[in-house]
Scaffold this motif. Structure first.
Motif, PDB file in Angstrom:
ATOM      1  N   ALA A 114      -8.801  12.370  11.064  1.00 41.85           N
ATOM      2  CA  ALA A 114      -8.046  11.190  11.502  1.00 41.85           C
ATOM      3  C   ALA A 114      -7.462  10.448  10.298  1.00 41.85           C
ATOM      4  CB  ALA A 114      -8.943  10.265  12.317  1.00 41.85           C
ATOM      5  N   PHE A 115      -8.200  10.397   9.183  1.00 42.00           N
ATOM      6  CA  PHE A 115      -7.737   9.742   7.954  1.00 42.00           C
ATOM      7  C   PHE A 115      -6.528  10.486   7.395  1.00 42.00           C
ATOM      8  CE2 PHE A 115      -8.417   9.071   3.241  1.00 42.00           C
ATOM      9  CZ  PHE A 115      -8.088   7.720   3.220  1.00 42.00           C
ATOM     10  N   VAL A 116      -6.606  11.792   7.348  1.00 48.34           N
ATOM     11  CA  VAL A 116      -5.495  12.607   6.856  1.00 48.34           C
ATOM     12  C   VAL A 116      -4.274  12.414   7.755  1.00 48.34           C
ATOM     13  CG1 VAL A 116      -4.704  14.970   6.439  1.00 48.34           C
ATOM     14  CG2 VAL A 116      -7.001  14.279   5.731  1.00 48.34           C
ATOM     15  N   GLN A 117      -4.484  12.420   9.065  1.00 48.05           N
ATOM     16  CA  GLN A 117      -3.371  12.227  10.010  1.00 48.05           C
ATOM     17  C   GLN A 117      -2.759  10.837   9.852  1.00 48.05           C
ATOM     18  OE1 GLN A 117      -1.931  14.534  12.207  1.00 48.05           O
ATOM     19  NE2 GLN A 117      -0.402  12.905  12.265  1.00 48.05           N
ATOM     20  N   ALA A 118      -3.598   9.831   9.661  1.00 49.95           N
ATOM     21  CA  ALA A 118      -3.105   8.463   9.504  1.00 49.95           C
ATOM     22  C   ALA A 118      -2.238   8.331   8.253  1.00 49.95           C
ATOM     23  CB  ALA A 118      -4.267   7.479   9.457  1.00 49.95           C
ATOM     24  N   GLN A 119      -2.571   9.073   7.191  1.00 48.13           N
ATOM     25  CA  GLN A 119      -1.759   9.058   5.974  1.00 48.13           C
ATOM     26  C   GLN A 119      -0.358   9.577   6.269  1.00 48.13           C
ATOM     27  OE1 GLN A 119      -3.827  10.907   2.595  1.00 48.13           O
ATOM     28  NE2 GLN A 119      -5.717  10.444   3.678  1.00 48.13           N
ATOM     29  N   LEU A 152      -3.428  -1.433   3.234  1.00 37.49           N
ATOM     30  CA  LEU A 152      -3.382   0.020   3.403  1.00 37.49           C
ATOM     31  C   LEU A 152      -3.740   0.725   2.098  1.00 37.49           C
ATOM     32  CD1 LEU A 152      -0.147   0.389   5.549  1.00 37.49           C
ATOM     33  CD2 LEU A 152      -2.438   1.129   6.235  1.00 37.49           C
ATOM     34  N   TYR A 153      -3.155   0.256   1.004  1.00 39.61           N
ATOM     35  CA  TYR A 153      -3.426   0.853  -0.300  1.00 39.61           C
ATOM     36  C   TYR A 153      -4.918   0.762  -0.630  1.00 39.61           C
ATOM     37  CZ  TYR A 153      -3.667   1.439  -5.349  1.00 39.61           C
ATOM     38  OH  TYR A 153      -4.018   1.859  -6.604  1.00 39.61           O
ATOM     39  N   ALA A 154      -5.480  -0.429  -0.457  1.00 42.10           N
ATOM     40  CA  ALA A 154      -6.880  -0.647  -0.793  1.00 42.10           C
ATOM     41  C   ALA A 154      -7.798   0.242   0.048  1.00 42.10           C
ATOM     42  CB  ALA A 154      -7.241  -2.118  -0.611  1.00 42.10           C
ATOM     43  N   LEU A 155      -7.549   0.291   1.339  1.00 37.42           N
ATOM     44  CA  LEU A 155      -8.377   1.131   2.215  1.00 37.42           C
ATOM     45  C   LEU A 155      -8.223   2.606   1.878  1.00 37.42           C
ATOM     46  CD1 LEU A 155      -7.863  -0.739   5.590  1.00 37.42           C
ATOM     47  CD2 LEU A 155     -10.021  -0.524   4.323  1.00 37.42           C
ATOM     48  N   TYR A 156      -7.002   3.019   1.553  1.00 30.79           N
ATOM     49  CA  TYR A 156      -6.764   4.414   1.176  1.00 30.79           C
ATOM     50  C   TYR A 156      -7.557   4.754  -0.088  1.00 30.79           C
ATOM     51  CZ  TYR A 156      -4.684   8.501  -0.877  1.00 30.79           C
ATOM     52  OH  TYR A 156      -4.519   9.725  -1.463  1.00 30.79           O
ATOM     53  N   LYS A 157      -7.449   3.904  -1.115  1.00 33.05           N
ATOM     54  CA  LYS A 157      -8.136   4.176  -2.372  1.00 33.05           C
ATOM     55  C   LYS A 157      -9.653   4.157  -2.191  1.00 33.05           C
ATOM     56  CE  LYS A 157      -6.435   4.547  -6.045  1.00 33.05           C
ATOM     57  NZ  LYS A 157      -6.061   5.749  -6.805  1.00 33.05           N
ATOM     58  N   GLN A 158     -10.157   3.182  -1.446  1.00 33.85           N
ATOM     59  CA  GLN A 158     -11.601   3.105  -1.220  1.00 33.85           C
ATOM     60  C   GLN A 158     -12.071   4.312  -0.417  1.00 33.85           C
ATOM     61  OE1 GLN A 158     -13.334   0.736  -2.703  1.00 33.85           O
ATOM     62  NE2 GLN A 158     -15.343   1.254  -1.928  1.00 33.85           N
TER      63      GLN A 158
END
Length: 88
Positions: A8-13, A31-37
């Protein structure tokens, strides 16, 4: 750190790239912060300085998530992208 990002994370990207309307700066930083974390874990100790205002803002947003598990960050990222897709 997480071994594999969730599907789901990959799809959301991918989904975030296809949004019809670009989110505002605050949402983009979130979005950036959540992606990096979710993909790297906690921010490193070196905050960009000088005139790198964008880099500093990104770092600060990411650093607010210090201690949050990558799995939790991925889940929140997916939820945020879904809410953006729904027009929220």
């Amino acid at each position: 750190m997480t071994s594999e990002p969730s599907a789901a994370f990959v799809q959301a990207q991918q989904d975030v790239q296809a949004l019809s309307k670009k989110p505002g700066n605050d949402v983009m930083l979130r979005l950036y912060a959540l992606y990096k974390q979710g993909s790297v874990g906690d921010a490193g100790p070196d905050r960009p300085g000088g005139f790198d205002f964008v880099g500093a803002a990104k770092y600060d947003a990411w650093n607010t998530l210090r201690g949050k598990s990558p799995e939790e960050a991925q889940r929140e990222y997916v939820e945020l992208v879904r809410s953006l897709q729904a027009g929220g």
